[in-house]
Design a protein around this motif. Structure first.
Motif, PDB file in Angstrom:
ATOM      1  N   THR A   1      38.842  42.812   0.546  1.00  0.00           N
ATOM      2  CA  THR A   1      37.669  43.680   0.726  1.00  0.00           C
ATOM      3  C   THR A   1      37.406  44.485  -0.539  1.00  0.00           C
ATOM      4  N   GLN A   2      36.129  44.505  -0.985  1.00  0.00           N
ATOM      5  CA  GLN A   2      35.729  45.260  -2.175  1.00  0.00           C
ATOM      6  C   GLN A   2      34.945  46.507  -1.750  1.00  0.00           C
ATOM      7  N   GLU A   3      35.134  47.597  -2.467  1.00  0.00           N
ATOM      8  CA  GLU A   3      34.429  48.845  -2.193  1.00  0.00           C
ATOM      9  C   GLU A   3      33.792  49.357  -3.477  1.00  0.00           C
TER      10      GLU A   3
ATOM     11  N   LEU B   1      34.172  38.319  -5.043  1.00  0.00           N
ATOM     12  CA  LEU B   1      35.298  38.417  -4.123  1.00  0.00           C
ATOM     13  C   LEU B   1      36.484  37.595  -4.624  1.00  0.00           C
TER      14      LEU B   1
ATOM     15  N   SER C   1      33.060  42.621   2.603  1.00  0.00           N
ATOM     16  CA  SER C   1      34.225  41.877   3.114  1.00  0.00           C
ATOM     17  C   SER C   1      33.793  40.507   3.613  1.00  0.00           C
TER      18      SER C   1
ATOM     19  N   TYR D   1      39.120  36.863   2.031  1.00  0.00           N
ATOM     20  CA  TYR D   1      38.965  37.507   0.733  1.00  0.00           C
ATOM     21  C   TYR D   1      39.367  38.979   0.821  1.00  0.00           C
TER      22      TYR D   1
ATOM     23  N   SER E   1      31.268  48.896   1.572  1.00  0.00           N
ATOM     24  CA  SER E   1      32.379  47.957   1.745  1.00  0.00           C
ATOM     25  C   SER E   1      31.828  46.537   1.886  1.00  0.00           C
TER      26      SER E   1
ATOM     27  N   VAL F   1      28.799  41.496  -6.933  1.00  0.00           N
ATOM     28  CA  VAL F   1      30.161  41.620  -6.427  1.00  0.00           C
ATOM     29  C   VAL F   1      30.827  40.242  -6.436  1.00  0.00           C
TER      30      VAL F   1
END
Length: 461
Positions: free
Chosen positions: A96-98, A111, A90, A94, A88, A109
């Motif tokens: 949260t990206q997983e 965001l 975060s 922004y 994860s 990644v």
């Protein structure tokens, strides 16, 4: 059954059993070694947004305490990652990206801003960011895009209708002053305006011009906030009430408006933005004036009076103040006097950020012509700003800014009911007097051409 077997047969059976046992013993350690290699996985990566690297983003294996944060360049390294682990990423403001770890060595990644979260995080006193729900007072934040949508030459006017409890008292005409009042008036004699803080530097939104009911304090010279170019503003936070602005002292008793200007963010390409806009303005409502009677009083025509209670304005021929004949009828002096105002605004912006060093430069030019004949404002503003982070772990920050403003104004407005106010003159002009006859306002000797010769005459607007 085994009594009939020979000793040689027993030896063969025993040998087979021993061989089968050796196969099982050799296969078990191989499976155990594969499990150990999965626990020793290592993942590196970079976290960015639309403007460049994101420092301080949280990178955590979901459901565990194994995690790290990104450095100033947005890089991170995460050890002891297993296949199938969900990682994860975060950061405040922004989404949260997983991602799922499948043995890859590195990831990139990007965001995306969370608009709902941004609405809940605001800038408070001294530039401190806090969650809106954690505050004990009212505050509201505006982004720079909301201030340029109306293309107002005076950024004060752009606040109208955008902040609850905020009232903008506009002046009349190009270059006139505009006042800001938060939550109503709190003083009968003192200033009711909030404190303006631009990048941590307090300034006064002074309003010059009329200060008494009679309007005898000279021309309206505008307000201080009008010098700010709306294109240079990143965000604006409005802190309402004394408790919200306690850190700024007694000057902030009417609230504080915090303005953060642009400092240079990473852009794709060259980072150059060109903007231009054209707006027009005209009178929205005209006062309803009677058109039945002309200059004079008690039904008698008098060329010296300003009143409009003379004979019926039937278009008959009469003599004016110079003895010349004219048609005694009502004229649309308001429509003939005021023009259609225009505003032309052009600007160019350059901003870029590289390795913690940001540069922002803007040049803006505005040319405004008001609805009042001869009222004109030409303003040029140049803004240069540079920021850089240096030292160990980039703990030090240097911020330098230069701002140049040149404003040229002609025929500034006069407020109130004094004799030089064009609004007072036009609205109280005799209905049978044609304002277009005074378009050439000066004679060959430079004296004003006007009909009123009283001790306190009106002036040619």
């Amino acid at each position: 059954m085994f009594t009939n077997l020979k000793p040689v047969s027993l030896l063969v059976v025993a040998g087979l059993l021993c061989f089968s046992g050796n196969l099982y013993a050799d296969r078990a350690p191989v499976k155990h070694d594969a499990k150990i290699s999965q626990q020793q996985g290592k993942l590196t990566g970079t976290v960015e947004d639309d403007f460049g690297p994101v420092a301080g983003a949280s990178v955590v294996v979901k459901g565990t305490t194994n995690g790290t944060i990104t450095d100033f360049d947005g890089n991170f390294t995460l050890d002891e990652v297993k296949n199938g682990d969900v990682i994860s990423i975060s950061f405040l403001g922004y989404v949260t990206q997983e991602i799922t770890y499948t043995g890859q060595a590195s990831v990139a990644v990007k965001l995306v801003e969370d608009t709902q979260t941004l609405d809940e995080v605001v800038v408070t006193a001294l530039g401190i960011k806090r969650e809106k729900k954690a505050l004990g007072y009212a505050t509201q934040e505006l982004k720079g895009d909301a201030l340029v949508s109306a293309r107002e030459s005076n950024v004060t006017n752009a606040l109208s209708g955008k902040v609850s409890g905020l009232q903008v008292v506009r002046g009349s005409g190009v270059g006139s002053s505009s006042k800001i009042v938060l939550r109503g008036y709190s003083s009968l004699t003192g200033s009711n305006q909030p404190l303006i803080v631009i990048d941590g530097v307090p300034m006064d939104n002074f309003v010059s011009g009329v200060k008494d009911p009679y309007g005898n304090n000279g021309v309206d010279m505008g307000n201080g906030l009008a010098d700010i170019n709306p294109e240079d503003i990143e965000s604006m936070s409005v802190l309402k009430g004394a408790s919200a602005a306690a850190l700024y002292g007694s000057r902030a008793g009417n609230g504080v408006i915090l303005i953060t200007t642009k400092s240079g963010r990473k852009q794709s390409g060259l980072g150059i933005t060109v903007n231009a806009g054209v707006t027009t303005e005209s009178i929205f409502l005209k006062p309803h004036l009677q058109n039945e009677f002309g200059q004079g009083e008690n039904g008698i025509y008098d060329v010296r009076l300003r009143e409009n209670w003379g004979p019926v304005a039937d278009g008959s021929t009469r003599e004016d103040w110079l003895g010349n004949s004219f048609s005694y009828r009502p004229y649309d002096n308001i429509g003939n006097f005021f023009n259609t105002g225009t505003s032309f605004n052009e600007g160019i912006i350059f901003q870029q950020n590289y390795d913690g060093t940001g540069v922002f430069a803007s040049v803006n030019r505005s040319d405004d012509k008001g609805i009042v004949p001869g009222a004109q404002q030409n303003k040029t503003s140049i803004n240069l700003r540079g920021t850089t982070e240096f030292g160990e772990n980039k703990r030090w920050k240097l911020d330098a800014k230069i701002n140049y403003i040149n404003t040229q104004m002609k025929n500034r407005p006069l407020q109130g009911i004094n004799q030089g106010s064009m609004f007072n003159t036009i609205y109280n002009l005799p209905r049978t007097l044609d304002i277009t006859r005074f378009r050439d306002c000066l004679d060959q000797d430079g004296n004003m051409i006007w009909w009123d010769t009283k001790d306190t005459p009106q002036e040619n607007p």
